[in-house]
Design a protein around this motif. Structure first.
Motif, mmCIF file in Angstrom:
data_model
loop_
_atom_site.group_PDB
_atom_site.id
_atom_site.type_symbol
_atom_site.label_atom_id
_atom_site.label_comp_id
_atom_site.label_asym_id
_atom_site.label_seq_id
_atom_site.Cartn_x
_atom_site.Cartn_y
_atom_site.Cartn_z
ATOM 1 N N MET A 577 3.672 1.489 8.402
ATOM 2 C CA MET A 577 3.946 0.257 8.183
ATOM 3 C C MET A 577 2.513 -0.471 7.902
ATOM 4 O O MET A 577 1.711 -0.277 8.515
ATOM 5 N N GLY A 578 2.382 -1.232 6.818
ATOM 6 C CA GLY A 578 1.157 -2.171 6.881
ATOM 7 C C GLY A 578 1.110 -3.255 5.840
ATOM 8 O O GLY A 578 2.137 -3.531 5.399
ATOM 9 N N VAL A 579 0.001 -3.945 5.812
ATOM 10 C CA VAL A 579 -0.378 -5.032 4.977
ATOM 11 C C VAL A 579 -1.416 -4.971 4.410
ATOM 12 O O VAL A 579 -2.733 -4.383 4.833
ATOM 13 N N ASP A 580 -1.279 -4.891 2.918
ATOM 14 C CA ASP A 580 -2.636 -4.981 2.142
ATOM 15 C C ASP A 580 -2.881 -6.392 1.757
ATOM 16 O O ASP A 580 -2.230 -7.086 1.163
ATOM 17 N N GLY A 581 -3.863 -7.048 2.265
ATOM 18 C CA GLY A 581 -4.097 -8.412 1.829
ATOM 19 C C GLY A 581 -5.265 -8.575 0.828
ATOM 20 O O GLY A 581 -5.924 -9.589 0.814
ATOM 21 N N VAL A 589 3.524 -6.040 1.913
ATOM 22 C CA VAL A 589 3.841 -5.136 2.961
ATOM 23 C C VAL A 589 3.977 -3.966 2.281
ATOM 24 O O VAL A 589 4.959 -3.609 1.404
ATOM 25 N N MET A 590 3.704 -2.908 3.080
ATOM 26 C CA MET A 590 3.890 -1.436 2.747
ATOM 27 C C MET A 590 4.614 -0.621 3.922
ATOM 28 O O MET A 590 4.703 -1.008 4.865
ATOM 29 N N LEU A 591 5.339 0.266 3.241
ATOM 30 C CA LEU A 591 6.411 0.978 4.176
ATOM 31 C C LEU A 591 6.158 2.627 3.635
ATOM 32 O O LEU A 591 6.167 2.898 2.336
ATOM 33 N N GLY A 592 5.897 3.737 4.526
ATOM 34 C CA GLY A 592 5.968 4.986 4.266
ATOM 35 C C GLY A 592 6.383 5.632 5.259
ATOM 36 O O GLY A 592 6.399 5.375 6.415
ATOM 37 N N LEU A 593 6.534 7.007 5.046
ATOM 38 C CA LEU A 593 6.934 7.854 6.047
ATOM 39 C C LEU A 593 5.568 8.407 6.872
ATOM 40 O O LEU A 593 4.328 8.313 5.968
ATOM 41 N N ARG A 603 3.787 8.882 -0.764
ATOM 42 C CA ARG A 603 4.946 8.002 -1.053
ATOM 43 C C ARG A 603 4.790 6.996 -0.417
ATOM 44 O O ARG A 603 4.990 6.685 0.978
ATOM 45 N N ILE A 604 4.283 5.466 -0.983
ATOM 46 C CA ILE A 604 4.303 4.344 -0.171
ATOM 47 C C ILE A 604 5.169 3.431 -1.280
ATOM 48 O O ILE A 604 5.153 3.188 -2.373
ATOM 49 N N GLY A 649 9.712 -9.391 9.553
ATOM 50 C CA GLY A 649 8.640 -10.120 10.543
ATOM 51 C C GLY A 649 7.173 -9.751 10.163
ATOM 52 O O GLY A 649 6.245 -10.578 10.210
ATOM 53 N N LEU A 650 6.964 -8.478 9.824
ATOM 54 C CA LEU A 650 5.477 -8.075 9.320
ATOM 55 C C LEU A 650 5.349 -8.883 7.977
ATOM 56 O O LEU A 650 4.165 -9.067 7.774
ATOM 57 N N GLY A 651 6.148 -9.116 7.092
ATOM 58 C CA GLY A 651 5.915 -9.975 6.067
ATOM 59 C C GLY A 651 5.592 -11.408 6.329
ATOM 60 O O GLY A 651 4.727 -12.119 5.625
ATOM 61 N N ARG A 652 6.209 -11.900 7.332
ATOM 62 C CA ARG A 652 5.828 -13.232 7.843
ATOM 63 C C ARG A 652 4.637 -13.444 8.401
ATOM 64 O O ARG A 652 3.751 -14.143 8.135
#
Length: 687
Positions: A577-581, A589-593, A603-604, A649-652
């Motif tokens: 999971m991550g955040v690209d600011g 907000v990013m999600l991948g395996l 794949r993201i 939560g990560l998006g907030r």
């Protein structure tokens, strides 16, 4: 900035045009509009047969739109003069502004100041102006490609693209243009302003965008929501999708040209559909501009009736490639077998040799079928009496059963004769080839589904201050938060974290409160794996020796000697999971395996921050085809309810820290038997 006056002018002043100007013929159709047109030229007595004023100040009364065909320097002087008059705005062709960088900065700054002082909107500079086909307004440096009047309006950062769109529309039977707007450098007025205008424009029924960059994303997406709420589908072609074309875009218009992935994600989230070339852009808008909106539906089940087996087979393959469903129509199987000998597949239906004989019944049964949301009829039509009759039968059935119906040629346009047969009441659309027609239906259906979902913007959380301490990364030159601070932020915003203990450089090594074995690592190092600064499965008796070795590695590489200790955590999977600011559209907000799958699958998925619960759930759903997250061969799903909460939560956090979070990687987010747990985080901050 309001653009109503300049786009719907009652009075127009064209400055600098002469009869010998290369664009005179392009502008001339404006004399047929309802607007009062004046010409200003310092020497010419007449322009296009009308007397010319010597200066803009001599033109009587308010001027809604001023078109300058002069150089950059003279246009700036004109704008400064217009600021003291009652002018609605200027349309500016000239280059020599921000696209030149510092060399044109002064001109653009003076232009923007004049617009502010005179409360004027500016179309351009470095623009080809605009066209309104139904109103015969041609304040443009683009050739008149004579598209038919219609409901499609397009805003383009690239000026030449409006000509390409006009040509593509003219090639398609039944497709017409309302407005073509070349945004240019967007000195004061930008694509968000034009989109907001089109939301309430009675001449516009569908909207296309050719985008290099979005300067004001909040205003842009608010305008897009207005368009969609007004029943106007929006389709976007994003230019500058890689580094080289981003450089080209910057040199061309001076517009921003950010990460294409972020645009794809944000557009999809907003209900803006994507196209990848001008032909596709027009195809996706063509059917929605022709079919009566009262007939629109989600188009989840399509029927195809083809004049030959080849077209039937091709239609099925293309539909599958475009993500459309052609149901088997079991209810019609017996009737088809009895009516058309040798045919066993009802959808798509091959009517070779029998179509004309049983055509009326075929059309009635397919258009009238409750199993179908829309029907496409494919053939190589011609202006022969037989085809007139066949098309008329389609139109009659479409009016009776009130659902989207399209007539498509096997390739290219159907032909103008078909318009005379189907009429102009929006009961039947004419497509352009099989793929173009199916894409048009896909856009119509997707728009109806998106509009029904009607995503509302999520309220942004209050900003959170950046922790005062940050560590310099000698490798990248950036700065990142200490491990303790990064993990604390995750916990503050509801991201489940593993327990940890921090051992500072001067601390005596003691076993933490949680049981081992332990994972031991240098805490405040951005790339600890490359330094070998991680020890796994460390027993309590080995902890002191592990800490000593890590401190030696820290000294060797001149990095912080702070050590983090965590319990070893067993898992059955890993997520990233991550955040690209860094996106100009705001934090994503990013999600991948996680683990090896990141590199293997590449794949993201992502969503703009902040996320609603439904946003998070739809993001997770994008990974269903991989079968890991959702369970396979009897295995349990990867705590999807908790994952949705974690993404929210990560998006907030991403939204609260949008002013200072450059990027945030939660890698890995372990999938344990009891739930999800983040064991590491790297938060890069802006200087």
């Amino acid at each position: 900035m309001t653009v109503d006056r300049v786009l719907n002018p009652k009075t127009i002043a064209v400055v600098g045009l002469s009869d010998t100007s290369p664009v005179a013929g392009f502008i001339a159709p404006t004399l047929n509009s309802a607007a009062e047109v004046h010409f200003v030229h310092p020497k010419a007595e007449t322009v296009l047969g009308r007397p010319a004023f010597r200066s803009i100040s001599e033109v009587p009364g308010p001027i809604d739109a001023v078109l300058s065909v002069m150089s950059a320097e003279r246009t700036v002087a004109l704008a400064e003069e217009c600021a003291d008059l009652d002018c609605g705005g200027l349309v500016i062709y000239a280059a020599g502004f921000s696209e030149l960088g510092e060399a044109g900065a002064d001109h653009q700054s003076r232009l923007a100041e004049a617009a502010r002082r005179g409360n004027m909107s500016i179309i351009g500079p470095n623009s080809l102006g605009y066209i309104s086909v139904p109103r015969s307004l041609y304040l443009t440096a683009s050739a008149d490609y004579q598209p038919e009047p219609g409901g499609i309006s397009v805003i383009s950062h690239s000026g030449a693209m409006i000509g390409g769109i006009a040509i593509a529309a003219k090639q398609r039977t039944g497709v017409g243009i309302s407005r073509l707007i070349s945004a240019g450098n967007e000195a004061t007025t930008d694509v968000a302003d034009y989109l907001d205008f089109l939301a309430s424009d009675p001449d516009t029924t569908a909207i296309g965008l050719v985008v290099e960059g979005i300067r004001r994303p909040d205003e842009f997406f608010a305008a897009a929501r207005k368009c969609i709420a007004a029943g106007k589908p929006v389709v976007a072609l994003k230019l500058a999708r890689n580094a080289r074309t981003q450089q080209m875009a910057a040199s061309h218009t001076g517009a921003l040209a950010g990460n294409a992935w972020a645009y794809d994600v944000a557009f999809a989230q907003a209900g803006i559909q994507l196209a990848y070339d001008l032909e596709e852009l027009v195809d996706r808008l063509a059917l929605v501009s022709q079919i009566d909106p009262k007939l629109w539906n989600p188009v989840q089940r399509i029927g195809v009736v083809a004049g030959t087996g080849g077209f039937a087979s091709l239609a099925f393959d293309v539909a599958e490639a475009e993500g459309l469903t052609l149901p088997p129509l079991d209810s019609l199987a017996d009737w088809v077998a009895d009516t058309i000998p040798g045919i066993t597949v009802p959808n798509p239906l091959d009517t070779t040799g029998f179509g004309a004989t049983f055509w009326t019944d075929i059309v009635d049964r397919y258009v009238g079928s409750d199993e179908l949301d829309a029907v496409v009829f494919v053939n190589m039509w011609s202006d022969a009496p037989l085809y007139h009759r066949l098309i008329d039968d389609v139109a009659v059935a479409a009016r009776r059963y009130r659902k989207p119906v399209a007539i498509a040629a096997g390739t290219g346009a159907v032909g103008d004769f078909a318009l005379e047969v189907i009429g102009d009441d929006g009961a039947v659309a004419l497509g352009y080839g099989i793929r173009g027609t199916l894409r048009g239906l896909h856009t119509l259906g997707a728009f109806e589904r998106e509009r029904a979902a009607a995503r509302q913007p999520v309220e942004a959380p209050a900003p959170v201050a950046r922790p005062a301490e940050a560590i310099a990364d000698a490798t990248s030159g950036g700065q990142f938060l200490p491990f303790r601070e990064a993990m604390g932020l995750l916990e503050q915003f509801g991201v489940p974290t593993a327990p940890f203990a921090i051992i500072e450089a001067a601390d005596e090594v003691q076993a933490p409160s949680f049981e081992g074995p332990y994972a031991v690592k240098l805490a405040d190092v951005a790339h600890r794996t490359e330094l070998g600064a991680v020890a796994l499965n460390v027993a309590a008796s080995e902890l002191a020796d592990s800490v000593t070795r890590l401190r030696e590695i820290a000294a060797q590489h001149s990095v912080a000697p702070t050590v983090a200790v965590q319990p070893m955590t067993g898992s059955r999977g890993e997520l990233l999971m991550g955040v690209d600011g860094r996106s100009e559209l705001g934090p994503m907000v990013m999600l991948g395996l996680g683990g090896v799958f990141v590199e293997v699958l590449q794949r993201i998925g992502g969503r703009p921050a902040p996320l609603s619960r439904s946003d998070a759930e739809s993001l997770i759903e994008e990974f269903r085809d991989l079968r890991l997250l959702h369970g396979f061969r009897g295995s349990q799903p990867w705590h999807l309810e908790q994952l949705a909460d974690t993404l929210v939560g990560l998006g907030r956090l991403a939204a609260a820290g949008r002013d200072w979070i450059e990027s945030l990687d939660v890698n890995p987010l372990l999938v344990t038997e009891d739930g999800l747990v983040a064991v590491d985080a790297l938060c890069i901050v802006r200087k």
